[in-house]
Design a protein around this motif. Structure first.
Motif, PDB file in Angstrom:
ATOM      1  N   GLY A  34       0.794  -1.223   0.000  1.00 11.15           N
ATOM      2  CA  GLY A  34       0.000   0.000   0.000  1.00 11.15           C
ATOM      3  C   GLY A  34       0.824   1.270   0.000  1.00 11.15           C
ATOM      4  N   THR A  35       2.152   1.172  -0.120  1.00 12.75           N
ATOM      5  CA  THR A  35       2.997   2.363   0.010  1.00 12.75           C
ATOM      6  C   THR A  35       2.803   3.335  -1.154  1.00 12.75           C
ATOM      7  OG1 THR A  35       4.788   1.136  -0.997  1.00 12.75           O
ATOM      8  CG2 THR A  35       4.807   1.294   1.376  1.00 12.75           C
ATOM      9  N   ALA A  38      -1.037   4.736  -1.056  1.00 15.08           N
ATOM     10  CA  ALA A  38      -1.381   5.643   0.035  1.00 15.08           C
ATOM     11  C   ALA A  38      -0.681   6.988  -0.083  1.00 15.08           C
ATOM     12  CB  ALA A  38      -1.033   4.989   1.368  1.00 15.08           C
ATOM     13  N   GLN A  39       0.279   7.106  -0.984  1.00 14.97           N
ATOM     14  CA  GLN A  39       1.002   8.378  -1.089  1.00 14.97           C
ATOM     15  C   GLN A  39       0.064   9.490  -1.557  1.00 14.97           C
ATOM     16  OE1 GLN A  39       4.784   8.478  -3.138  1.00 14.97           O
ATOM     17  NE2 GLN A  39       5.143   6.399  -2.464  1.00 14.97           N
ATOM     18  N   GLY A  40       0.090  10.616  -0.837  1.00 16.46           N
ATOM     19  CA  GLY A  40      -0.747  11.754  -1.208  1.00 16.46           C
ATOM     20  C   GLY A  40      -2.225  11.497  -1.011  1.00 16.46           C
ATOM     21  N   ARG A  41      -2.554  10.500  -0.194  1.00 21.95           N
ATOM     22  CA  ARG A  41      -3.950  10.100  -0.004  1.00 21.95           C
ATOM     23  C   ARG A  41      -4.746  11.177   0.721  1.00 21.95           C
ATOM     24  NH1 ARG A  41      -8.079   8.099  -1.187  1.00 21.95           N
ATOM     25  NH2 ARG A  41      -8.937   6.190  -0.384  1.00 21.95           N
ATOM     26  N   SER A  42      -4.066  11.988   1.513  1.00 18.58           N
ATOM     27  CA  SER A  42      -4.824  12.996   2.242  1.00 18.58           C
ATOM     28  C   SER A  42      -4.931  14.306   1.467  1.00 18.58           C
ATOM     29  CB  SER A  42      -4.197  13.239   3.613  1.00 18.58           C
ATOM     30  OG  SER A  42      -2.827  13.150   3.552  1.00 18.58           O
ATOM     31  N   THR A  43      -4.464  14.281   0.216  1.00 20.14           N
ATOM     32  CA  THR A  43      -4.661  15.465  -0.617  1.00 20.14           C
ATOM     33  C   THR A  43      -5.823  15.188  -1.570  1.00 20.14           C
ATOM     34  OG1 THR A  43      -3.049  14.628  -2.193  1.00 20.14           O
ATOM     35  CG2 THR A  43      -2.247  16.188  -0.566  1.00 20.14           C
ATOM     36  N   TRP A 188      13.701   7.840  -5.209  1.00 23.62           N
ATOM     37  CA  TRP A 188      12.441   7.556  -4.522  1.00 23.62           C
ATOM     38  C   TRP A 188      12.100   8.700  -3.615  1.00 23.62           C
ATOM     39  CZ3 TRP A 188       9.676   7.508  -0.208  1.00 23.62           C
ATOM     40  CH2 TRP A 188       8.493   6.780  -0.191  1.00 23.62           C
TER      41      TRP A 188
END
Lengths: 281, 159
Positions: A34-35, A38-43, A188
């Motif tokens: 899920g890395t 999930a990146q930028g998931r709260s934007t 990365w």
């Protein structure tokens, strides 16, 4: 089959269960570490349709034991797609090719590697990681399952398709006498103007027996020189300037070299490849 | 979706989307509010099943039924005190930036492999770029923490 209460997250514990779920929902997104997802998931900018299937459903592979195995034989090692990168780095330190171990270290910082899986690393939709380049150089083959049927294909020909489950990566344990992995820029997460130059070679009886070279440009394009790789086989080491040009000239004439790399990138690419060629033997 | 997990030894239940990063829900327990949302800055590092992971990219469903430990949850452990003593001696400042990540990496290295992981220390310490701790300082701090830990064990054995 397990499903977290009142949520559309499927957490199968066997591959057969996962296949059944995918059969019923072919477009369900597969998660493992899920890395990337999930990146930028709260934007709010991130497109949620890509992250979740119908009704927000996802299928996570992290609990499937069959996909977390590493099986080693004399000639290859089979790595389950849900094997965590950090665990593979630790377990494989004695038998995996050193170039692959170094590439695994570049799959994010250590806390990210504690979550990320090898299968996930090769399936990231919008980024190619150095580990994918190195696995391609090592002639890795992938086992995929679609419905009840399985098929195998080379990593170089792999494009993630909805409905396919990547189950295993078969990495040949070929002996390499020389290897090199140079990364420039931010690898990365993906940064502009990043470059990775990877090369492996086997030198025996004073000549080049095997040679593979790959460039990963900006984390999105892989440059290979297969014809030149064949042409250099059998050349005596140390390589003369003329023999080095068998590789360097096609590299410098490659369309991607001119279009995707700036001056600094071209200088770095040529320098890294020349250094590797000079060190052979 | 209802997520049940243990945060710093306390049973917690919260409502959230399954794919939502967990740090929002445990930040009251001490996980730093990481500004990156991408697992880069490591301010939000927590221990999941004994291993450090960035909470800002840790999907909520992954912690279902698991134990999550923030840096505050480590406070009472002897190993944590050894690590902090070593950090102070070496001169790594206690800023919020990557301290949770450095402490938890040190925790993992020392608790899982003790002093046998010497050759891996440089590789780990170079994973972070921080103004507070260079790779060499982190390396020295790890070695010192491992010595302090060994000394503490010896003292306990003598008693």
């Amino acid at each position: 089959m397990s499903e977290i209460a009142d949520s559309p997250v499927f957490v199968p514990t066997t591959l057969a269960e996962a296949i059944q779920i995918v059969k019923r929902n072919p477009r369900i997104p597969l998660w493992a570490g899920g890395t990337w997802w999930a990146q930028g998931r709260s934007t709010p900018e991130q497109d949620d349709d890509q992250l979740e299937g119908p009704h927000g459903a996802i299928l996570t592979l992290h609990a499937i034991r069959e996909l977390k195995r590493v099986v080693r034989s004399e000639i290859h090692v089979d790595v389950g797609a849900a094997v965590v990168v950090a665990r593979l780095r630790e377990a494989g330190s004695r038998f995996l090719p050193p170039v692959l171990l170094r590439a695994l270290e570049r799959t994010g910082p250590p806390p990210v590697r504690n979550l990320a899986t090898l299968g996930g690393a090769v399936c990231i939709p919008d980024q190619i990681l150095p580990v994918t380049l190195v696995l391609q150089l090592l002639d890795t083959r992938l086992d995929l399952r679609r419905g009840g049927r399985g098929h195998t294909l080379a990593l170089a020909n792999f494009r993630p398709n909805p409905g396919d489950i990547l189950t295993r990566l078969r990495i040949p344990l070929t002996e390499w006498s020389n290897w090199s992995l140079n990364s420039f820029g931010t690898i990365w997460p993906r940064g502009d103007n990043s470059l990775t130059v990877a090369a492996v070679a086997h030198v025996e009886k004073g000549s080049v027996q095997e040679f593979r070279l790959g460039l990963l440009i900006n984390g999105e394009t892989i440059l290979r020189l297969r014809e030149a790789e064949m042409d250099i086989l059998g050349r005596p080491v140390p390589l003369t300037e003329r023999d080095q040009r068998i590789i360097l000239t096609p590299l410098q004439q490659h369309p991607l070299y001119g279009s995707h790399l700036d001056d600094l990138g071209r200088w770095r690419a040529t320098g890294a490849v020349r250094q590797f060629l000079r060190r052979l033997g | 979706m209802t997520i049940e997990c243990t945060v710093n030894g306390t049973r917690r239940t919260f409502e959230c989307e399954p794919t939502e990063p967990i740090w929002r829900h445990i930040s009251a327990e001490g996980a730093q509010d990481g500004p990156c949302d991408g697992g880069r800055c490591m301010r939000c590092t927590v221990l999941l099943a004994g291993r450090p992971v960035p909470a800002c990219i840790l999907p909520a469903y992954r912690v279902q039924g698991m134990e999550v430990t923030t840096i505050e949850g480590l406070g009472s452990h002897e190993l944590f005190q050894d690590i902090m003593r070593a950090f102070d001696k070496v001169g790594i400042s206690r800023c919020e930036d990557v301290l949770p990540a450095l402490v938890m990496l040190a925790w993992q290295l020392l608790s899982e492999r003790g002093v046998t992981a010497q050759e891996e220390i440089p590789q780990w310490s170079r994973a972070f770029q921080s103004r507070c701790a260079g790779p060499d300082e982190f390396e020295r701090a790890l070695r010192l923490a491992s010595k302090l830990r060994g000394r503490r064990r010896n003292e306990r054995n003598r008693r």
